[in-house]
Design a protein around this motif. Sequence first.
Motif, PDB file in Angstrom:
ATOM      1  N   GLY A  13       0.822  -1.193   0.000  1.00  0.00           N
ATOM      2  CA  GLY A  13       0.000   0.000   0.000  1.00  0.00           C
ATOM      3  C   GLY A  13       0.861   1.250   0.000  1.00  0.00           C
ATOM      4  O   GLY A  13       2.095   1.195  -0.107  1.00  0.00           O
ATOM      5  N   ALA A  14       0.196   2.376   0.117  1.00  0.00           N
ATOM      6  CA  ALA A  14       0.907   3.648   0.189  1.00  0.00           C
ATOM      7  C   ALA A  14       1.651   3.746   1.519  1.00  0.00           C
ATOM      8  O   ALA A  14       1.315   3.062   2.496  1.00  0.00           O
ATOM      9  N   PRO A  15       2.695   4.587   1.598  1.00  0.00           N
ATOM     10  CA  PRO A  15       3.379   4.785   2.884  1.00  0.00           C
ATOM     11  C   PRO A  15       2.386   5.247   3.951  1.00  0.00           C
ATOM     12  O   PRO A  15       1.438   5.982   3.666  1.00  0.00           O
ATOM     13  N   LEU A  16       2.629   4.795   5.168  1.00  0.00           N
ATOM     14  CA  LEU A  16       1.760   5.150   6.286  1.00  0.00           C
ATOM     15  C   LEU A  16       2.578   5.889   7.334  1.00  0.00           C
ATOM     16  O   LEU A  16       3.560   5.358   7.857  1.00  0.00           O
ATOM     17  N   VAL A  17       2.202   7.143   7.634  1.00  0.00           N
ATOM     18  CA  VAL A  17       2.854   7.919   8.682  1.00  0.00           C
ATOM     19  C   VAL A  17       2.013   7.796   9.950  1.00  0.00           C
ATOM     20  O   VAL A  17       0.836   8.164   9.965  1.00  0.00           O
ATOM     21  N   GLU A  18       2.627   7.263  11.018  1.00  0.00           N
ATOM     22  CA  GLU A  18       1.905   7.064  12.271  1.00  0.00           C
ATOM     23  C   GLU A  18       2.132   8.191  13.262  1.00  0.00           C
ATOM     24  O   GLU A  18       1.241   8.536  14.041  1.00  0.00           O
ATOM     25  N   SER A  76      13.217   5.602  -4.557  1.00  0.00           N
ATOM     26  CA  SER A  76      13.661   6.682  -3.684  1.00  0.00           C
ATOM     27  C   SER A  76      12.485   7.238  -2.902  1.00  0.00           C
ATOM     28  O   SER A  76      11.334   7.132  -3.317  1.00  0.00           O
ATOM     29  N   THR A  77      12.792   7.834  -1.772  1.00  0.00           N
ATOM     30  CA  THR A  77      11.781   8.423  -0.896  1.00  0.00           C
ATOM     31  C   THR A  77      11.908   9.937  -0.908  1.00  0.00           C
ATOM     32  O   THR A  77      13.026  10.470  -0.885  1.00  0.00           O
ATOM     33  N   VAL A  78      10.769  10.626  -0.945  1.00  0.00           N
ATOM     34  CA  VAL A  78      10.730  12.080  -0.897  1.00  0.00           C
ATOM     35  C   VAL A  78       9.777  12.488   0.219  1.00  0.00           C
ATOM     36  O   VAL A  78       8.680  11.923   0.343  1.00  0.00           O
ATOM     37  N   VAL A  79      10.182  13.465   1.023  1.00  0.00           N
ATOM     38  CA  VAL A  79       9.316  14.013   2.063  1.00  0.00           C
ATOM     39  C   VAL A  79       8.822  15.370   1.580  1.00  0.00           C
ATOM     40  O   VAL A  79       9.621  16.243   1.227  1.00  0.00           O
ATOM     41  N   SER A 131       3.959  14.849   4.239  1.00  0.00           N
ATOM     42  CA  SER A 131       3.597  13.552   3.668  1.00  0.00           C
ATOM     43  C   SER A 131       4.845  12.908   3.107  1.00  0.00           C
ATOM     44  O   SER A 131       5.852  13.577   2.846  1.00  0.00           O
ATOM     45  N   VAL A 132       4.784  11.569   2.932  1.00  0.00           N
ATOM     46  CA  VAL A 132       5.934  10.801   2.439  1.00  0.00           C
ATOM     47  C   VAL A 132       5.550  10.164   1.110  1.00  0.00           C
ATOM     48  O   VAL A 132       4.475   9.563   0.986  1.00  0.00           O
ATOM     49  N   ILE A 133       6.438  10.296   0.122  1.00  0.00           N
ATOM     50  CA  ILE A 133       6.220   9.719  -1.207  1.00  0.00           C
ATOM     51  C   ILE A 133       7.269   8.636  -1.419  1.00  0.00           C
ATOM     52  O   ILE A 133       8.481   8.887  -1.323  1.00  0.00           O
ATOM     53  N   GLN A 174       3.769   6.281  -4.613  1.00  0.00           N
ATOM     54  CA  GLN A 174       2.562   6.524  -3.841  1.00  0.00           C
ATOM     55  C   GLN A 174       2.854   7.483  -2.689  1.00  0.00           C
ATOM     56  O   GLN A 174       3.971   7.512  -2.167  1.00  0.00           O
ATOM     57  N   GLU A 175       1.843   8.242  -2.311  1.00  0.00           N
ATOM     58  CA  GLU A 175       2.015   9.255  -1.272  1.00  0.00           C
ATOM     59  C   GLU A 175       1.120   8.945  -0.079  1.00  0.00           C
ATOM     60  O   GLU A 175      -0.044   8.556  -0.230  1.00  0.00           O
ATOM     61  N   SER A 176       1.700   9.158   1.111  1.00  0.00           N
ATOM     62  CA  SER A 176       0.948   8.908   2.336  1.00  0.00           C
ATOM     63  C   SER A 176      -0.105   9.985   2.561  1.00  0.00           C
ATOM     64  O   SER A 176      -0.073  11.049   1.939  1.00  0.00           O
TER      65      SER A 176
END
Length: 544
Positions: A212-217, A243-246, A283-285, A289-291
């Motif tokens: 799934g998409a990233p999940l920020v808790e 790669s990850t983008v914030v 949010s985190v991409i 996919q984006e959280s």
Amino acid sequence: MSYLAIGAVTKAIAELLARKMNKPPLLGAVVPKVTTLPPDDDRVSVTDGVNLFLYHVETNPFFNNMDWRGDKTNPQGSKRPPVALSLHYLLTAYAKKGDSTAQDDITAHQLLGNAMAILHEYPILNDVHDSDFDANEDAQFAPELRNSFEKVKITQAPTTVEEFSKIWTGLSKAYRLSVVYDVSLVQIAPIAPTELPAPPVQEIGLLTTTRGAPLVESVTPATVAAGSTLVVKGHDLKTANSSTVVRLDELMLDETALLKCTPEEIALIVPDALTRGPRVSLSVISGGQESAPVSFEVRPWIDAIRPLRGLTGVPLVIPYEVPAATTVAVEIDGKSAPAVYDADAKLVRTTVPETITSNGLKPVVLLVGSPAAARSNARLYEVMPLIQSVNVTTKANPAQTTITVNGQRLNGKDVHVRYGDLLIRKGENVNPAQVVVTMPRILATNLAASVLVDNRESNRLPPLLESVEPLKATRGASITLRGLGLSGKTVAVKFGATAVNVGAHAYATQLTVAVPQNLPFGDVQVRVTVNGTDSNALTLKVLS
């Protein structure tokens, strides 16, 4: 390159000339036209412009005997040689027929000089990247030229009068002042396809994953200062081969800007470049996919500064309410600046450091509390060049006017002096304290002057007072003076012989002052003195 390469080169050179000619507009309202016609075509002389004529194509003996090494889209190349070419262009300027003065060719000479200066300044088309011509734009520079391992270079070719005579005789046209340019290297790739090695043996397989998409808790701390560490925890924050983008509102941080990046945790330094706040959306991409967004708060936070641009040594205010018994400091362009808190107005007052030695956008940051001060977000103050004196000298034979301007931060790549209604180009100026320009004619020695450094204009000398509002006022009433160049480290307003000291003043176009109580009734001449230089005078009527 394909067989379209020759035409692509011609189009690119014509586009470069068309985009850059008459900039700056020294030719006035002339809009030069760039054509690529044979010189015997009557359309070349219909209007002012230059004509770029490809009169000779020559094979390059050094590359014609070598295997084609391919290009960026086909690096395997070919065992067959390419068609390696050098292109020879005749550049000619034309001016449309004017009145009976028979001096049309002067305009043509100016246009030719303009075009030669452009080709001299930009000899490698692949390396031109600016607002006029960008080699990364397909419409201006064909992809096949950009993808070549060889760059397209323009070189002026030394040509004798005899060679020019042969060219123009062959065209059956009367000789016109022209310049020859050689352009190379242009390679046309072999048309026959290259035999490629057999592909490796393929095995059929199927890999399935669910993700799934990233999940920020959580984001901790919930309130944080700029420059401090923020920790993001969750799931799938980092995926393999991706790669990850914030995203922080409109600001994007890639992995190189992160302190830590794992599937369960990200750590980053809160940037002071945030412009929306104090509540910031995060949010985190990852993996395309984006959280869902979460938020945190940046404290301290400044919404604005006043003014947004100006000189050094002038006051600057930051609207901010400092909690009781809390220390506050200011940092501008990384340099400490004096800070005084005005509790009644809820303003932090400071002064732009005079130690700033360059023009441009400088970050302004508040530091609140002690001993470990919390940093705010940054607002940008644009530092402008400063002129302090102007000296104008003339001589008659030959006629010449020299304008010497002294000041601070006058060095730059593109420098102009505005003198009266004239804008005189200096070009690059390396001396931060002085700029000198000359004009081949006699000018008045008392005109107003300013300096433009890389599109940033300095204060005006002498200052100009344009209006007094209102024109009639009682003693003690506030009046507003409007004009140009009213900003400075030491500013005073003179009401006849009575001077009111304003001190350092930040705003170049407006100044508010109270009418002195001891003025006589009637008309009084008002002028502004900036750093020791007086403006013109306007009349104020003091009412009884």
